[in-house]
Write a protein that holds these residues in place. Structure first.
Motif, short mmCIF file in Angstrom:
data_model
loop_
_atom_site.label_atom_id
_atom_site.label_comp_id
_atom_site.label_asym_id
_atom_site.label_seq_id
_atom_site.Cartn_x
_atom_site.Cartn_y
_atom_site.Cartn_z
N ILE A 92 -119.85 -18.32 46.57
CA ILE A 92 -119.09 -17.16 47.06
C ILE A 92 -120.04 -16.03 47.46
O ILE A 92 -119.75 -15.26 48.37
N THR A 93 -121.20 -15.96 46.80
CA THR A 93 -122.17 -14.91 47.13
C THR A 93 -122.66 -15.06 48.57
O THR A 93 -122.74 -14.07 49.31
N ASP A 94 -122.97 -16.28 48.99
CA ASP A 94 -123.39 -16.51 50.37
C ASP A 94 -122.25 -16.20 51.34
O ASP A 94 -122.48 -15.63 52.41
N GLN A 95 -121.03 -16.56 50.98
CA GLN A 95 -119.88 -16.26 51.83
C GLN A 95 -119.72 -14.76 52.01
O GLN A 95 -119.43 -14.29 53.11
N ARG A 96 -119.92 -14.01 50.94
CA ARG A 96 -119.78 -12.55 51.01
C ARG A 96 -120.86 -11.91 51.87
O ARG A 96 -120.67 -10.83 52.41
N ARG A 97 -122.00 -12.55 52.03
CA ARG A 97 -123.07 -12.02 52.88
C ARG A 97 -122.79 -12.22 54.36
O ARG A 97 -123.25 -11.44 55.19
#
Length: 184
Positions: free
Chosen positions: A83-88
Motif C-alpha cells: 500500500i505504501t508504493d500505491q500511495r506514492r
C-alpha cells in the motif's frame, strides 16, 4: 514525497462497499484499490482478494507482510505493505476496512478519509440474501451489527446513504472529498 490519502470504505455487510469502490475507480482514474489478503474459504467469492490459509496468514503476520491486520466474522484480513508504493503513485488509495480497525488505520496512514456507507435495513437484508455467502443465521447476525457506530476520534468522515442509486452515492462521495484534489 507526499503520500496519497487512504480512503477507507466502511459499513455493514451488504451495504455495497465493493460496488462503491469499483464505481469510484471508474470515475477517478488516478485512484488505486488495495487488494486485501483474506482467510476466506474456497468457494466464497467477494471482492478481488488474495486467499490464504490461516497458517499462511499467521506466517505473513510474523514476517511483517501487513501494515494492518484484523479479525472479523471468523476471518483474518490484511493490508499488504505494498500500500505504501500505491500511495506514492496514486492520488488516493481505496480500501475496504472494518469499522473496528479505523483508529489503528488513522495512526498508521495519518491521512485517512473514511467513507461510512449506510443503507435502509430492508435494502441490507435483500442484498445479503442475493449474494448468498452466509446462512440465514449469519445474515441475521450481520444485520444486527449494521447500526454499529464508528469509533470516536476519526478526523475525516463522509457519511453516505447507499440505499439508492450507485451513481448518486459516488457523486456524494466525490463532492465530499477535498475540492483541491483532482478526483473527477
Amino acid at each position: 514525497m507526499k503520500m496519497a490519502p487512504v480512503i477507507a470504505v466502511v459499513g455493514p455487510s451488504g451495504v455495497g462497499k465493493d460496488s462503491v469502490i469499483q464505481a469510484l475507480l471508474a470515475r477517478a482514474s488516478n485512484f488505486e484499490r488495495v487488494r486485501r489478503v483474506i482467510t476466506r474459504p474456497h468457494g466464497e467469492g467477494g471482492e478481488d482478494f488474495d486467499r490464504v490459509s490461516d497458517r499462511a496468514f499467521q506466517t505473513m503476520v510474523q514476517k511483517g507482510s501487513f501494515v494492518l491486520c484484523w479479525a472479523a466474522h471468523g476471518l483474518h484480513y490484511g493490508i499488504p505493505v505494498a500500500i505504501t508504493d500505491q500511495r506514492r503513485r496514486a492520488d488516493a488509495v481505496l480500501v475496504n476496512l472494518s469499522r473496528a480497525v479505523l483508529p489503528e488505520a488513522q495512526k498508521e496512514f495519518r491521512e485517512l478519509i473514511v467513507i461510512s456507507l449506510t443503507a435502509e435495513p430492508k435494502v441490507l437484508a435483500q442484498r445479503l440474501a442475493v449474494r448468498g455467502r452466509e446462512s440465514a443465521a449469519d445474515q441475521a447476525r450481520r444485520l444486527g451489527r449494521a447500526t454499529a457506530a464508528l469509533p470516536e476520534g476519526l478526523n475525516h468522515v463522509i457519511e453516505v446513504d447507499n440505499s439508492g442509486s450507485l451513481d448518486a452515492t459516488v457523486e456524494t462521495i466525490l463532492s465530499g472529498l477535498q475540492p483541491e484534489r483532482a478526483y473527477r
